[in-house]
Design a protein around this motif. Structure first.
Motif, PDB file in Angstrom:
ATOM      1  N   LEU A  33       0.830  -1.209   0.000  1.00 26.91           N
ATOM      2  CA  LEU A  33       0.000   0.000   0.000  1.00 26.91           C
ATOM      3  C   LEU A  33       0.865   1.261   0.000  1.00 26.91           C
ATOM      4  O   LEU A  33       0.524   2.256  -0.658  1.00 26.91           O
ATOM      5  CB  LEU A  33      -0.943   0.006   1.200  1.00 26.91           C
ATOM      6  CG  LEU A  33      -2.141  -0.923   1.091  1.00 26.91           C
ATOM      7  CD1 LEU A  33      -2.875  -0.991   2.425  1.00 26.91           C
ATOM      8  CD2 LEU A  33      -3.072  -0.476  -0.025  1.00 26.91           C
ATOM      9  N   VAL A  36       2.080   1.761  -3.526  1.00 22.82           N
ATOM     10  CA  VAL A  36       0.988   2.269  -4.361  1.00 22.82           C
ATOM     11  C   VAL A  36       0.731   3.742  -4.045  1.00 22.82           C
ATOM     12  O   VAL A  36       0.509   4.555  -4.952  1.00 22.82           O
ATOM     13  CB  VAL A  36      -0.293   1.424  -4.174  1.00 22.82           C
ATOM     14  CG1 VAL A  36      -1.484   2.052  -4.876  1.00 22.82           C
ATOM     15  CG2 VAL A  36      -0.069   0.002  -4.675  1.00 22.82           C
ATOM     16  N   GLY A  37       0.783   4.112  -2.782  1.00 16.88           N
ATOM     17  CA  GLY A  37       0.611   5.510  -2.395  1.00 16.88           C
ATOM     18  C   GLY A  37       1.670   6.404  -3.001  1.00 16.88           C
ATOM     19  O   GLY A  37       1.373   7.493  -3.497  1.00 16.88           O
ATOM     20  N   ALA A  40       0.966   6.844  -6.668  1.00 20.20           N
ATOM     21  CA  ALA A  40      -0.098   7.840  -6.853  1.00 20.20           C
ATOM     22  C   ALA A  40       0.454   9.245  -6.647  1.00 20.20           C
ATOM     23  O   ALA A  40       0.135  10.165  -7.412  1.00 20.20           O
ATOM     24  CB  ALA A  40      -1.263   7.568  -5.894  1.00 20.20           C
ATOM     25  N   ASP A  45      -1.616  12.209  -8.327  1.00 19.38           N
ATOM     26  CA  ASP A  45      -2.967  11.854  -7.888  1.00 19.38           C
ATOM     27  C   ASP A  45      -3.070  12.052  -6.375  1.00 19.38           C
ATOM     28  O   ASP A  45      -3.027  11.110  -5.587  1.00 19.38           O
ATOM     29  CB  ASP A  45      -3.284  10.406  -8.274  1.00 19.38           C
ATOM     30  CG  ASP A  45      -4.749  10.063  -8.136  1.00 19.38           C
ATOM     31  OD1 ASP A  45      -5.485  10.812  -7.442  1.00 19.38           O
ATOM     32  OD2 ASP A  45      -5.158   9.043  -8.711  1.00 19.38           O
ATOM     33  N   ALA A  47      -5.509  13.017  -4.413  1.00 17.17           N
ATOM     34  CA  ALA A  47      -6.685  12.478  -3.720  1.00 17.17           C
ATOM     35  C   ALA A  47      -6.486  11.016  -3.346  1.00 17.17           C
ATOM     36  O   ALA A  47      -6.718  10.618  -2.205  1.00 17.17           O
ATOM     37  CB  ALA A  47      -7.933  12.643  -4.585  1.00 17.17           C
ATOM     38  N   ARG A  48      -6.049  10.198  -4.306  1.00 16.49           N
ATOM     39  CA  ARG A  48      -5.866   8.769  -4.009  1.00 16.49           C
ATOM     40  C   ARG A  48      -4.697   8.535  -3.058  1.00 16.49           C
ATOM     41  O   ARG A  48      -4.776   7.692  -2.167  1.00 16.49           O
ATOM     42  CB  ARG A  48      -5.701   7.988  -5.299  1.00 16.49           C
ATOM     43  CG  ARG A  48      -7.011   7.831  -6.036  1.00 16.49           C
ATOM     44  CD  ARG A  48      -6.925   6.795  -7.149  1.00 16.49           C
ATOM     45  NE  ARG A  48      -8.208   6.623  -7.774  1.00 16.49           N
ATOM     46  CZ  ARG A  48      -8.581   7.201  -8.902  1.00 16.49           C
ATOM     47  NH1 ARG A  48      -7.751   7.994  -9.546  1.00 16.49           N
ATOM     48  NH2 ARG A  48      -9.775   6.982  -9.404  1.00 16.49           N
ATOM     49  N   ALA A  49      -3.606   9.265  -3.257  1.00 19.38           N
ATOM     50  CA  ALA A  49      -2.453   9.118  -2.369  1.00 19.38           C
ATOM     51  C   ALA A  49      -2.829   9.513  -0.945  1.00 19.38           C
ATOM     52  O   ALA A  49      -2.436   8.833   0.016  1.00 19.38           O
ATOM     53  CB  ALA A  49      -1.283   9.955  -2.877  1.00 19.38           C
ATOM     54  N   ASP A  50      -3.602  10.589  -0.792  1.00 17.07           N
ATOM     55  CA  ASP A  50      -4.054  11.007   0.536  1.00 17.07           C
ATOM     56  C   ASP A  50      -4.915   9.935   1.184  1.00 17.07           C
ATOM     57  O   ASP A  50      -4.799   9.684   2.398  1.00 17.07           O
ATOM     58  CB  ASP A  50      -4.840  12.311   0.456  1.00 17.07           C
ATOM     59  CG  ASP A  50      -3.984  13.535   0.701  1.00 17.07           C
ATOM     60  OD1 ASP A  50      -4.502  14.648   0.489  1.00 17.07           O
ATOM     61  OD2 ASP A  50      -2.821  13.395   1.120  1.00 17.07           O
ATOM     62  N   ILE A  51      -5.790   9.302   0.415  1.00 13.52           N
ATOM     63  CA  ILE A  51      -6.644   8.234   0.960  1.00 13.52           C
ATOM     64  C   ILE A  51      -5.783   7.075   1.440  1.00 13.52           C
ATOM     65  O   ILE A  51      -5.964   6.557   2.546  1.00 13.52           O
ATOM     66  CB  ILE A  51      -7.678   7.763  -0.089  1.00 13.52           C
ATOM     67  CG1 ILE A  51      -8.723   8.859  -0.308  1.00 13.52           C
ATOM     68  CG2 ILE A  51      -8.332   6.451   0.338  1.00 13.52           C
ATOM     69  CD1 ILE A  51      -9.627   8.628  -1.506  1.00 13.52           C
ATOM     70  N   ILE A  52      -4.828   6.662   0.618  1.00  9.18           N
ATOM     71  CA  ILE A  52      -3.974   5.526   0.970  1.00  9.18           C
ATOM     72  C   ILE A  52      -3.145   5.839   2.214  1.00  9.18           C
ATOM     73  O   ILE A  52      -3.130   5.065   3.177  1.00  9.18           O
ATOM     74  CB  ILE A  52      -3.069   5.146  -0.217  1.00  9.18           C
ATOM     75  CG1 ILE A  52      -3.921   4.560  -1.355  1.00  9.18           C
ATOM     76  CG2 ILE A  52      -1.985   4.161   0.218  1.00  9.18           C
ATOM     77  CD1 ILE A  52      -3.194   4.448  -2.682  1.00  9.18           C
ATOM     78  N   VAL A  73       3.330  13.633  -0.890  1.00 12.70           N
ATOM     79  CA  VAL A  73       2.202  13.983  -1.756  1.00 12.70           C
ATOM     80  C   VAL A  73       2.123  15.504  -1.894  1.00 12.70           C
ATOM     81  O   VAL A  73       1.978  16.037  -3.000  1.00 12.70           O
ATOM     82  CB  VAL A  73       0.879  13.428  -1.183  1.00 12.70           C
ATOM     83  CG1 VAL A  73      -0.321  13.996  -1.918  1.00 12.70           C
ATOM     84  CG2 VAL A  73       0.866  11.911  -1.237  1.00 12.70           C
TER      85      VAL A  73
END
Length: 161
Positions: A33, A36-37, A40, A45, A47-52, A73
């Motif tokens: 994870l 992947v972060g 991103a 990206d 938004a997705r990196a922040d979520i991860i 990020v």
């Protein structure tokens, strides 16, 4: 206070789920994870990196790598000032991770144009033998820099996720 209010139950449920998930999430899964972060983040990206990284922060409280991810990020998005503030306020359970946070804070300050503050933070972080100290010394040009994308941690297999 009424614990049956929806927001109170939701907060309690989130805490319980996060605690349970922290035990269920294997180190290899956390590492994947994290990778992947960072992908991103590199792709812009936010938004997705922040979520991860936000999820990893909840699943691995007290660890530095999710906080560094959140900062990277922001640096990649041209928001180094936000990254520096996030890292300044961040706290970890162990000295090694805390040292990494300080070294990355020094980098964020440098990217934000605050060279004097950056040098001060990096000089303080450069003392010692941990990955953060090595990264800080590298950023100061005092010895061969550790690669920042690897968290300045040297051998990735030695990182604790």
């Amino acid at each position: 206070m009424n614990s049956d209010r929806p927001e109170t139950r939701r907060d309690a449920d989130s805490a319980a789920v996060s605690t349970e998930a922290a035990f269920v999430l294997e180190a290899d899964d956390a590492h994947l994870l994290t990778e992947v972060g960072f992908l991103a983040a590199a792709a812009g990206d936010v938004a997705r990196a922040d979520i991860i990284f936000g999820a990893l922060k909840r699943l691995r409280p007290g660890k530095g790598f999710p906080l560094i991810g959140l900062a990277v990020v922001r640096m990649n998005a041209g928001r180094a000032g936000e990254a520096a503030l996030l890292l300044e306020q961040a706290r970890c359970d162990n000295a090694e991770d805390q040292g990494l946070l300080r070294a990355w804070q020094g980098l964020a300050l440098q990217l934000d144009g605050r060279a004097g503050q950056s040098r001060s933070v990096l000089n303080a972080a450069a003392h010692g033998e941990g990955a953060g100290a090595r990264l800080a010394r590298g950023l100061l040009g005092q010895d061969a820099p550790a690669h920042p994308a690897a968290g300045g941690a040297g051998n990735e297999s030695e990182r604790s996720y």
